[in-house]
Structures are given as structure tokens and as C-alpha cells.
Motif scaffolding. Structure first.
Motif, PDB file in Angstrom:
ATOM      1  N   UNK A   1       0.739  -1.107  -0.018  1.00 30.96           N
ATOM      2  CA  UNK A   1       0.032   0.038  -0.141  1.00 30.96           C
ATOM      3  C   UNK A   1       1.031   1.319  -0.089  1.00 30.96           C
ATOM      4  N   UNK A   2       1.917   1.218   1.096  1.00 28.72           N
ATOM      5  CA  UNK A   2       2.566   2.393   0.911  1.00 28.72           C
ATOM      6  C   UNK A   2       3.127   2.537  -0.286  1.00 28.72           C
ATOM      7  N   UNK A   3       3.903   1.557  -1.134  1.00 26.00           N
ATOM      8  CA  UNK A   3       4.693   1.789  -2.051  1.00 26.00           C
ATOM      9  C   UNK A   3       3.781   1.823  -3.452  1.00 26.00           C
ATOM     10  N   UNK A   4       2.624   1.727  -3.133  1.00 24.98           N
ATOM     11  CA  UNK A   4       1.750   1.482  -4.383  1.00 24.98           C
ATOM     12  C   UNK A   4       2.057   0.323  -5.368  1.00 24.98           C
ATOM     13  N   UNK A   5       2.444  -0.795  -4.804  1.00 23.10           N
ATOM     14  CA  UNK A   5       2.956  -1.793  -5.822  1.00 23.10           C
ATOM     15  C   UNK A   5       1.896  -2.968  -5.561  1.00 23.10           C
ATOM     16  N   UNK A   6       2.305  -3.834  -6.561  1.00 22.13           N
ATOM     17  CA  UNK A   6       1.532  -4.935  -6.455  1.00 22.13           C
ATOM     18  C   UNK A   6       2.106  -6.042  -5.402  1.00 22.13           C
ATOM     19  N   UNK A   7       1.274  -7.151  -5.069  1.00 23.91           N
ATOM     20  CA  UNK A   7       1.707  -8.000  -4.021  1.00 23.91           C
ATOM     21  C   UNK A   7       2.955  -8.619  -4.442  1.00 23.91           C
ATOM     22  N   UNK A   8       2.947  -9.070  -5.822  1.00 24.77           N
ATOM     23  CA  UNK A   8       4.242  -9.714  -6.128  1.00 24.77           C
ATOM     24  C   UNK A   8       5.703  -9.223  -6.149  1.00 24.77           C
ATOM     25  N   UNK A   9       5.430  -7.867  -6.137  1.00 20.43           N
ATOM     26  CA  UNK A   9       6.542  -6.977  -6.185  1.00 20.43           C
ATOM     27  C   UNK A   9       7.463  -7.139  -4.841  1.00 20.43           C
ATOM     28  N   UNK A  10       6.850  -7.103  -3.867  1.00 16.64           N
ATOM     29  CA  UNK A  10       7.351  -7.651  -2.493  1.00 16.64           C
ATOM     30  C   UNK A  10       7.330  -9.135  -1.909  1.00 16.64           C
ATOM     31  N   UNK A  11       8.332  -9.717  -1.854  1.00 19.61           N
ATOM     32  CA  UNK A  11       8.327 -11.304  -1.417  1.00 19.61           C
ATOM     33  C   UNK A  11       9.176 -11.322  -0.380  1.00 19.61           C
ATOM     34  N   UNK A  12       9.172 -12.661   0.094  1.00 17.44           N
ATOM     35  CA  UNK A  12      10.182 -13.060   1.239  1.00 17.44           C
ATOM     36  C   UNK A  12      10.238 -12.318   2.354  1.00 17.44           C
ATOM     37  N   UNK A  13       8.903 -11.760   2.736  1.00 15.75           N
ATOM     38  CA  UNK A  13       8.674 -11.097   4.081  1.00 15.75           C
ATOM     39  C   UNK A  13       9.015 -11.948   5.182  1.00 15.75           C
ATOM     40  N   UNK A  14       9.495 -11.545   6.098  1.00 21.98           N
ATOM     41  CA  UNK A  14      10.068 -12.258   7.444  1.00 21.98           C
ATOM     42  C   UNK A  14       9.891 -11.381   8.555  1.00 21.98           C
ATOM     43  N   UNK A  15       9.142 -11.413   9.396  1.00 22.26           N
ATOM     44  CA  UNK A  15       8.788 -10.682  10.499  1.00 22.26           C
ATOM     45  C   UNK A  15       9.568 -11.252  11.554  1.00 22.26           C
ATOM     46  N   UNK A  16      10.532 -10.354  12.447  1.00 21.78           N
ATOM     47  CA  UNK A  16      10.938 -10.778  13.747  1.00 21.78           C
ATOM     48  C   UNK A  16      10.493  -9.798  14.593  1.00 21.78           C
ATOM     49  N   UNK A  17      10.834  -9.726  16.024  1.00 18.03           N
ATOM     50  CA  UNK A  17      10.162  -9.355  17.091  1.00 18.03           C
ATOM     51  C   UNK A  17      10.027  -7.617  16.697  1.00 18.03           C
ATOM     52  N   UNK A  18      11.216  -6.995  16.522  1.00 14.63           N
ATOM     53  CA  UNK A  18      11.298  -5.610  16.631  1.00 14.63           C
ATOM     54  C   UNK A  18      11.569  -5.104  15.254  1.00 14.63           C
ATOM     55  N   UNK A  19      11.890  -5.804  14.238  1.00 18.40           N
ATOM     56  CA  UNK A  19      12.323  -5.715  12.891  1.00 18.40           C
ATOM     57  C   UNK A  19      11.875  -6.740  11.925  1.00 18.40           C
ATOM     58  N   UNK A  20      12.308  -6.349  10.744  1.00 15.73           N
ATOM     59  CA  UNK A  20      11.760  -7.327   9.738  1.00 15.73           C
ATOM     60  C   UNK A  20      12.698  -7.463   8.405  1.00 15.73           C
ATOM     61  N   UNK A  21      12.482  -8.451   7.409  1.00 14.18           N
ATOM     62  CA  UNK A  21      13.091  -8.227   6.321  1.00 14.18           C
ATOM     63  C   UNK A  21      12.051  -8.681   5.259  1.00 14.18           C
ATOM     64  N   UNK A  22      12.566  -7.948   3.834  1.00 16.63           N
ATOM     65  CA  UNK A  22      11.659  -8.455   2.747  1.00 16.63           C
ATOM     66  C   UNK A  22      12.631  -8.011   1.336  1.00 16.63           C
ATOM     67  N   UNK A  23      12.041  -8.516   0.360  1.00 14.30           N
ATOM     68  CA  UNK A  23      12.659  -8.630  -0.923  1.00 14.30           C
ATOM     69  C   UNK A  23      11.906  -7.828  -2.013  1.00 14.30           C
TER      70      UNK A  23
END
Ligand code: ADP
Ligand code: MG
Length: 582
Positions: A484-506
Motif C-alpha cells: 500500500x505504501x509503495x503502491x506496488x502489486x503484491x508480487x513486487x514484495x516477497x520473502x517477507x520475514x517478521x522478527x520481534x522488533x524488525x523484519x526483512x523483505x525482498x
């Protein structure tokens, strides 16, 4: 008897009022002046910017003050140097037929000894910013121990700017029995508590609805993708030839950046923010007053002193962090009885803020579409035709006419018109023929094209983001937030990995600059959200890729300026040279 006379004002003021050309009192003046003249009372008055508050307290203060005594009798506190000067100038105009009355302005950034000298000569009214006032009290340069009247003007702004302690200090140097008149556009709880603490049973008056924006302002919003803000801004300007506007950005950096881009693209724009020197700010404000600058890009703090009455549009390039600030922004237009438009450029994820603002301004927003290239071309074409029609003929051309006639011989009227219009118009339409529709639907789904293929990046990039499960995200909701924030499609962001106080994505590498730029100085609910390219092992990132904050780093076809193409100025004051850099 004029309406002003009926309020109880004396001849010297009535004469000044007639010189000023004021015909009828504004609502806040009608309500406060008789009370302040007749009763010795404290007063809280709530009224929007541009409703004539200066005269509402200025007229009664001038009439009640003993001009034959040189003692300082009235103190007016106001948040900024610009407002201070503005009030002082107004009071001088109002009191021009009151013999012996002197009004002095006290503010930072100018010689304190010179100001002290002016006070020493005798100033019955002192208009001051809290910081400088406190300073001068501390140095014994001003005596406010005998004042009869104290005005807190733009009280909400003063508190917003953190002047509470200074105000408290200053008031402790004034007599108990003085009268306090508080004027404010809004009534947040901080202002209410000042009223309670420092005032005695104040009479309350409200003009319009509490906290409401001036009703002469129409509010509009435009939903676009996060990266299309600048293109959208340009289109809004192009679709409104003759625009005279204040463009609000959230940070000083964005303010400077947007102003620079506009100038590069041939607009008469200027920047106004706190990193500029006072001299630079004066320069840009003067140019704005003279309408040499048509788009003043400003931060909220810097824009506080803007006292220009005929601003046609306020453009919210980004919404403010504090939603309440919106009323101050939109109050820059629709002043002095004129109508104005406040436009908000929003992304889909910010839409709920519009609902909140509607409650604050007690007015509905109109959902509008960013004009398409064709619509803009049409508007510009008519504007150009009208400009040609209204242009005064320059006599000096006569001398060259025979030669010009030779050149144009054999072209009939119709063809000549087409050619003349094309001279200015073709580059405009060429530019817009290549651009896309910037509008994003409110409900989502559709997406914008993903940047340009001119990027030499390839592969995938892993990012670090400083929010995680502790903030209530799981991988799906974080992915939604990013999309939503980036106004991208779902496939544009992937490998989302949430940790406790931070996260990663591709994301794909070609989106990296855009993603980093979007999350530069990005705040949600007052908290900075930070995204960096992950260099951690296992982050699969292209290690060491640094954020490149350089401007122009991300090229998108739609943003290419048509430098030169605008020299003649499509609705930008014809032929005027670019404004320098402020
Ligand atoms: P506020 O402090 O409420 O923002 P100001 O006192 O600065 O508003 O007034 C806004 C503008 O309206 C000023 O240019 C002022 O000279 C003008 N003005 C004030 N009172 C009147 C009036 N009764 N009739 C016409 N213009 C007025
Ligand atoms: Mg004011």
C-alpha cells in the motif's frame, strides 16, 4: 453611523479605518470589539486565520491606551517574527491618527540593542515573539510590570512551537490585574489549560464552528501512487494556469528538493524552510508577495508568517504528521473573504486520514482526478488563446512588420493561427502525449508501471525495516503495508520475514532506489520507519549497496522536464526569467 462607529470606536480609529477601506467589521471584530471596549474582562476568541483578528484586539487596545503616557501598557505575544512585523504594521496603520502612540516590534534575528533603544524612546504597545521577549526581560531592556493588556495571538501556534515555558515566564513579569485576551484558530487542550491557568473567567467567543476551516475553502483530494507525487503536483499546476500557491511538504529536505525540481522544470517556484538564512527567507517572501514566485514550497513552521491574501491554492504535497496542522495549511488560502482551494495529494494508505481531517474541518472533501495530459493540453490551449487575445500590442513591432509580412506571406489567417498557437503548444503536448494516467483507484488492485527499464540493476535485493511483530505485524500484514505504501502489486514484495522488533523483505533490484526514497524520513503515527538494504548474511542482499540520496537518481519517463519548452511560460508569467534559487 457606520457599522464601525456602532461598535463604539472613536474618530481617530474611524478615520484610519476609512483610509484602510474597511467597510464592514468582520464577525470576530463585531463580537469582540464592543466587549473589549465596554468591559474590563479577559477574553478567549476562536477564529480562523484571515478573519481579521488583529483589528479585533488592535482597535480596542489602541482606543483604551493612554497615548499621553509613555509607559508600556499593551503587550502582544505572537509566534513568529513575520507575524510580529505584520501585527506591528497593522497597528501602526490603525493608530496613524492617534497622536503620540508608538508600537514597537521585538523579535529574534535582529539587533537587540536597536530594539531596546526603540523601547526606551517610549512604546505604549510592544509586539513580541516569546523567545526575544524573555531575553529582553532578563536583560532589563523592557519593563512590562505596568501593562494593562496582554494579547496571546495565535496561541495554538505558540504552544505548538514549544513556547509554553517562555509565556509562563513572561506572564509572571506582568501585573495580576492586567486583562488577557487570547486569540487562536483552534482550541487544543493546551490552549484550554493556558486559559484556565492564566485567565480569570474569560468571556468566550467563537466565530464559525470551533476548529472549523474557513468555509470559503474547498477541500479536494487526489489519490496517486507514492512515487507519482511530483508528477501529480506538476499536473495540478499546469491544469491551473495563473496558480498562486503554497505547496506544503513534511520535511525541510523535501521542501528544498521539490522547489529545486520545479525550478529546473521551468516553474516560478521558491523554497521556504528553516535551513535558509533569514535573508534568503525574506528574499523568497518578497518575490512571493510580488507574485514573481507562483509556487512557494514551504514547511509548516516556515509558512506560519505567510500573510499573503490572494493565494489561490494550497497544495498538500504530503499530509502533515500532526493532522491538526492541516487547518493552518488550508487557512493560507480563502483569506479576507476570497475563495480558495486546498488540494491534498494522497496515497491509498493515507486515505483514512482524509476522513479524520473532514471531522476537524467539518467539511467534506471532494474526490478529484489528476487531470490527464489531454485535459491539461486543452486547458493550456484555451489559456494561450486568451492570452493572445488579451495581449496589448507592442508598438515597437510596427517597424518590423513589413519584414515579418514578407516572411509570412501567403499563409492564410486560419493557418497562421494554427501555427502561432503551435509555437508554444507543441512542446507541451509532446510532453503530455508520453505521460500516463496518474490516478490510483481508492479501493486498490490496479498498479502503476514499475519504474523504468533504464535501471542497470538486476536480481533481487533484501531489505531491513525497523518494524516487526512487536508493532502488530505478521508477514502478510507487513506485505500489505509495504504494498500500500509503495503502491506496488503484491508480487513486487516477497520473502517477507517478521522478527520481534524488525523484519526483512525482498524486491527486484530496479525498485531499490524508489523503495529507499519512499522510506526516507518516513513517519507513521509520529514514528520514523526506516528501511535499509540488508547487509546481514542470509539477507541475500547485494551487500554494501548504499543509499544513494542524490537527486535525479531515479529517472521515470513521466518526470522528464521539458526545459526550454516552458520558456514562454504556459500560464507562468509570460517571458519572466526563472526565479533564482532561494
Ligand atoms: P487574522 O489575524 O485573523 O489571520 P488579519 O488580522 O491578519 O487576520 O486580517 C487579514 C486581512 O484582512 C488583513 O489584510 C486585514 O487588513 C484585512 N481586514 C481585517 N479586517 C477587515 C475588515 N473589516 N474589512 C476588510 N478587510 C479587513
Ligand atoms: Mg493574526
Amino acid at each position: 453611523m457606520t457599522k464601525f462607529e456602532a461598535l463604539g470606536l472613536d474618530q481617530p480609529l474611524l478615520d484610519a479605518i476609512s483610509d484602510l477601506g474597511f467597510e464592514t467589521p468582520s464577525e470576530v471584530q463585531e463580537k469582540s470589539i464592543p466587549i473589549l471596549l465596554e468591559q474590563d474582562t479577559d477574553l478567549v476568541a476562536l477564529a480562523q486565520t484571515g478573519t481579521g483578528k488583529t483589528a479585533a484586539f488592535g482597535f480596542p487596545m489602541i482606543q483604551k491606551i493612554h497615548a499621553e503616557s509613555r509607559t508600556t501598557q499593551g503587550l502582544i505575544l505572537s509566534p513568529t517574527r513575520e507575524l510580529c512585523l505584520q501585527i506591528t504594521n497593522e497597528l501602526k496603520l490603525y493608530s496613524k491618527y492617534v497622536k503620540g502612540l508608538s508600537t514597537v516590534a521585538i523579535y529574534g534575528g535582529a539587533s537587540i540593542t536597536e530594539q531596546a533603544k526603540q523601547i526606551k524612546r517610549g512604546a505604549q504597545i510592544v509586539v513580541a515573539t516569546p523567545g526575544r521577549m524573555k531575553d529582553m526581560i532578563g536583560r532589563g531592556m523592557v519593563d512590562i510590570s505596568k501593562i494593562d493588556y496582554c494579547v496571546l495571538d495565535e496561541a495554538d501556534e505558540m504552544l505548538n512551537m514549544g513556547f509554553y515555558e517562555d509565556i509562563k515566564d513572561i506572564l509572571s513579569n506582568t501585573p495580576q490585574e492586567k486583562l488577557t485576551w487570547l486569540f487562536s484558530a483552534t482550541m487544543p487542550k493546551e490552549v484550554a489549560s493556558i486559559a484556565k491557568k492564566f485567565m480569570h473567567q474569560p468571556v468566550e467567543i467563537t466565530v464559525g464552528t470551533k476548529n472549523a476551516g474557513a468555509s470559503t475553502v474547498q477541500h479536494e483530494y487526489y489519490v496517486v501512487g507514492g512515487r507519482d507525487r511530483y508528477s501529480a503536483l506538476k499536473r495540478l499546476a499546469d491544469a491551473n494556469p495563473g496558480i498562486f500557491s503554497v505547496v506544503f511538504c513534511r520535511t525541510k529536505r523535501d521542501t528544498q528538493r521539490v522547489a529545486e525540481k520545479l525550478i529546473e522544470d521551468g516553474y516560478n517556484a521558491g523554497a521556504l524552510h528553516g535551513d535558509l538564512s533569514q535573508n534568503q527567507r525574506d528574499l523568497v517572501m518578497n518575490a512571493f508577495r510580488k507574485k514573481q514566485v507562483q509556487m512557494l514550497v514551504a514547511t509548516d513552521v516556515a509558512a506560519r508568517g505567510i500573510d499573503v491574501d490572494d493565494v489561490t491554492h494550497v497544495i498538500n504535497y504530503q499530509l502533515p504528521d500532526e493532522i491538526e496542522t492541516y487547518t493552518h495549511r488550508s487557512g493560507r488560502t480563502g483569506r479576507a473573504g476570497k475563495s480558495g482551494i486546498s488540494m491534498v495529494i494522497v496515497t491509498r494508505s493515507e486515505l483514512r486520514k482524509i476522513k479524520t481531517i473532514e471531522k476537524i474541518v467539518k467539511q467534506d472533501f471532494i474526490a478529484k482526478k489528476i487531470p490527464t495530459g489531454i485535459e491539461i493540453c486543452e486547458i493550456q490551449l484555451y489559456h494561450l488563446a486568451n492570452r493572445i487575445k488579451d495581449t496589448k500590442i507592442n508598438k515597437e513591432i510596427d517597424a518590423y512588420l513589413p519584414a515579418i509580412n514578407d516572411v509570412l506571406e501567403g499563409i492564410d489567417r486560419e493557418e497562421l493561427i494554427k501555427k502561432m498557437v503551435s509555437v508554444e503548444f507543441t512542446q507541451f503536448s509532446n510532453y503530455y502525449s508520453k505521460t500516463k494516467d496518474l490516478n490510483t483507484s481508492e479501493s486498490g488492485r490496479e498498479s502503476v508501471s514499475k519504474g523504468n527499464a533504464d535501471s542497470d540493476n538486476s536480481g533481487s535485493v533484501r531489505y531491513f525495516i525497523n518494524i516487526g511483530e512487536r508493532d502488530g505485524y505478521d508477514w502478510m500484514s507487513l506485505k500489505d503495508f509495504l504494498r500500500d505504501t509503495l503502491n506496488l502489486e503484491k508480487e513486487d514484495i516477497y520473502n517477507v520475514d517478521t522478527k520481534d522488533s524488525f523484519s526483512f523483505f525482498n524486491s527486484d533490484a530496479q525498485l531499490t532506489d524508489f523503495i529507499l526514497q519512499t522510506f526516507t524520513e518516513f513517519k507513521v503515527d509520529g514514528r520514523f520507519i526506516n528501511v535499509e538494504v540488508s547487509t546481514k548474511p542470509g539477507g541475500q542482499g547485494k551487500g554494501g549497496r548504499k543509499r544513494d540520496r542524490k537527486r535525479g537518481n531515479r529517472k521515470s519517463g513521466g518526470n522528464k522536464s521539458f526545459k526550454g519548452g516552458k520558456k514562454g511560460g504556459y500560464g507562468k508569467k509570460g517571458g519572466k526569467k526563472r526565479q533564482g534559487f532561494y
